[in-house]
Design an enzyme around this catalytic site. Sequence first.
Site, mmCIF file in Angstrom:
data_model
loop_
_atom_site.group_PDB
_atom_site.id
_atom_site.type_symbol
_atom_site.label_atom_id
_atom_site.label_comp_id
_atom_site.label_asym_id
_atom_site.label_seq_id
_atom_site.Cartn_x
_atom_site.Cartn_y
_atom_site.Cartn_z
ATOM 1 N N GLY A 1 -2.341 -6.003 2.908
ATOM 2 C CA GLY A 1 -2.850 -5.514 1.638
ATOM 3 C C GLY A 1 -2.458 -6.375 0.450
ATOM 4 N N GLY B 1 -3.090 -0.618 5.393
ATOM 5 C CA GLY B 1 -3.160 0.795 5.765
ATOM 6 C C GLY B 1 -2.822 1.026 7.224
ATOM 7 N N LYS C 1 0.984 4.060 -6.040
ATOM 8 C CA LYS C 1 1.138 5.503 -5.864
ATOM 9 C C LYS C 1 2.121 5.861 -4.763
ATOM 10 C CE LYS C 1 -3.586 6.571 -7.385
ATOM 11 N NZ LYS C 1 -4.882 7.166 -6.981
ATOM 12 N N ARG D 1 -7.897 -13.262 5.804
ATOM 13 C CA ARG D 1 -8.333 -12.473 6.961
ATOM 14 C C ARG D 1 -9.310 -13.251 7.836
ATOM 15 N NH1 ARG D 1 -8.704 -6.512 4.082
ATOM 16 N NH2 ARG D 1 -6.694 -5.770 4.834
#
Length: 395
Positions: A352, A376, A199, A34
């Site tokens: 991510g 996200g 998830k 990043r």
Amino acid sequence: MIGIDELDVKGRRVFVRADLNVPLDGETITDDGRIRASVPTIKKLVERGAKVIVAAHLGRPKGSVTPKYSLAPVSRRLAELLGQDVAFATDVVGESAQSVVAGLQDGQVALLENLRFEPGEESKDDAVRGEFADKLAALAELYVGDGFGAVHRKHASVYDLPKRLPHAAGDLILAEVEVLRKLTEDPARPYVVVLGGAKVSDKLGVIANLLSKVDRLLIGGGMAYTFLKSQGHEVGKSLLQEDQIDQVKGFLEEAASRGVELVLPVDVLAATEFGPDAPYEVVDATAIPADREGLDIGPRTRELFASKLADAQTVFWNGPMGVFEFDAFSGGTRAVAEALVNSKAFTVVGGGDSAAAVRRLGLPEDGFSHISTGGGASLEYLEGKTLPGLAALEE
């Protein structure tokens, strides 16, 4: 959104909201992706004679000064990558920040301490956030939003500050938005999306939105076990979200009705426990022993997924296929990544953990069309949501 080429920055104080939220082991940066992604915009401003004030967050200090989340190590790495000194302010809007900014000459760079050390940055109260944004605005004359990984947050430095200063989007944000538009507006087909991660609940919105857009949806990672369970299969001790089973059944039905090919694992590495050296065996995905947990997709699934990617013209991948941090269970994630590297498709890695996996596995970053800096944010864009940070830059 206008870009920074349209701003007159020479001799002016330019506040750059970057995304420098990198993983740290003590003071050692374990993945500087990043920071490297932020450098081109900062360099361009430096070369045009701006006084550059970089601001970012790190971790979740929750509005209090937390030394382990200091941006000091990031400041040192940023200086190395820029090839010039970076003045570091030990606070965000206090005496140190004001002094450091006042001392900047044209073409120099400063980095403020972690924005999230200030409770006003993440406050849900518009007035509290606005008051903090006023203090940030007092440091600068112009605003550049370049922290794509934070544009889905309604935070002071992302949403409120650009309303207070003349503003533009940095090159990183413009590039990210251009790529995401390619995925949503008229993607070349077949359009294949690969989703993994822990998830299914994290991906509900994006699955719901993509079912009307994609030709094929490949599901791996921990979320796959909820899909398998919804079909009535035993998943043992594998990661499972019981409360999402009805929702997942609905996805399976909708995919079938729309003619979307939804592909699930056919075999998994079923381990006796969660750990890097856990004993495991390859079992059918429909017959996971009750005392074992799936930690990666198996060899047949790797081949299956690669075959489903072979003719793709557009691919979006978000989420690992297994516990890639453990070498024994990284093979599935590697197989998907290598299939994309070898593909002729327009391939996008959705930030991510997926981006971290590419770097951890030593794969060539230029083997992909684009590696996003915002997991996200990318997902929420693909869900069709309005991202506060982008909306503020468009005004």
